[in-house]
Enzyme design. Structure first.
Site, PDB file in Angstrom:
ATOM      1  CD  GLU A  56       1.552  -8.108  -6.556  1.00 57.01           C
ATOM      2  OE1 GLU A  56       0.858  -8.980  -7.113  1.00 57.01           O
ATOM      3  OE2 GLU A  56       1.101  -6.999  -6.230  1.00 57.01           O
TER       4      GLU A  56
ATOM      5  CB  CYS B 148       7.011  -1.686  -2.285  1.00 60.85           C
ATOM      6  SG  CYS B 148       5.559  -1.955  -1.259  1.00 60.85           S
TER       7      CYS B 148
ATOM      8  CD  GLU C   9       7.467   2.704  -3.171  1.00 61.89           C
ATOM      9  OE1 GLU C   9       7.313   1.506  -3.494  1.00 61.89           O
ATOM     10  OE2 GLU C   9       6.523   3.457  -2.911  1.00 61.89           O
TER      11      GLU C   9
HETATM   12  N1  THU Z   1       3.115  -1.206  -3.813  1.00 63.02           N
HETATM   13  C1  THU Z   1       4.291  -0.641  -4.210  1.00 63.02           C
HETATM   14  O1  THU Z   1       5.079  -1.258  -4.953  1.00 63.02           O
HETATM   15  N2  THU Z   1       4.594   0.590  -3.751  1.00 63.02           N
HETATM   16  C2  THU Z   1       3.760   1.380  -3.021  1.00 63.02           C
HETATM   17  O2  THU Z   1       4.107   2.508  -2.736  1.00 63.02           O
HETATM   18  C3  THU Z   1       2.466   0.848  -2.573  1.00 63.02           C
HETATM   19  C4  THU Z   1       2.179  -0.568  -2.926  1.00 63.02           C
HETATM   20  C5  THU Z   1       2.762  -2.532  -4.346  1.00 63.02           C
HETATM   21  C6  THU Z   1       2.805  -3.680  -3.385  1.00 63.02           C
HETATM   22  C7  THU Z   1       1.890  -4.671  -4.084  1.00 63.02           C
HETATM   23  O3  THU Z   1       2.648  -5.402  -5.030  1.00 63.02           O
HETATM   24  C8  THU Z   1       0.891  -3.797  -4.837  1.00 63.02           C
HETATM   25  O4  THU Z   1       1.457  -2.495  -4.857  1.00 63.02           O
HETATM   26  C9  THU Z   1      -0.481  -3.749  -4.198  1.00 63.02           C
HETATM   27  O5  THU Z   1      -0.393  -3.436  -2.868  1.00 63.02           O
END
Ligand code: THU
Length: 139
Positions: free
Chosen positions: A45, A54, A56
């Site tokens: 983040e 994310c 992934e």
């Molecule tokens: N997030 C992921 O890393 N992967 C997902 O499949 C869904 C959401 C993260 C993005 C953000 O840093 C946090 O989860 C909250 O949305």
């Protein structure tokens, strides 16, 4: 081929490295690639919220840099999300953008994407279930 437990362990280790001070929602992803290696990643983040990304996406970057071409199987690990209509909470499934990114590298529409919670409970999806009729420029 790496089984669920091996990918779950790799995704959990990646999740422990999450940089998620704003959402406090740590996510880890592990991708078994066509070269037999596992590529993992966490969410990263940023104080400028939309600039974060994310787990992934981090893992896909590692896969590409490792020289692999395809995702054979994937596991995403995060806490379950409390929603009224799902007793026990909803598994963390890849966001829309990550579905498109995973689809770019998935070996086939039947490639398994597992959504797991930190205890190892899981729900299995195929790439096609997560992203039917995804955008492609070539096949
Ligand atoms: N997030 C992921 O890393 N992967 C997902 O499949 C869904 C959401 C993260 C993005 C953000 O840093 C946090 O989860 C909250 O949305």
């Amino acid at each position: 081929m790496a089984d669920f437990d091996t990918l779950f362990a790799a995704a959990s280790a990646a999740r422990a490295k999450a940089h998620a001070p704003y959402s406090n929602y740590a996510v880890g992803a592990a991708l078994l690639a066509d070269d037999g290696n596992i590529y993992a990643g966490c969410n990263v983040e940023n104080a400028a919220f939309p600039e974060g990304w994310c787990a992934e996406t981090t893992a896909i970057g590692h896969l590409v840099m490792g020289g692999a071409k395809r995702i054979v199987r994937a596991v995403v690990v995060a806490s379950r999300i409390d929603v009224e209509r799902v007793p026990g909470g909803r598994f963390c499934t890849p966001c829309g953008g990550c579905r498109q990114r995973l689809s770019e590298f998935a070996a086939s529409p039947s490639t398994e994407i597992w959504a797991a919670d930190p205890d190892g409970a899981s729900q299995r999806f195929t790439m096609a279930e997560l992203l039917p009729a995804g955008f492609v420029l070539e096949e």
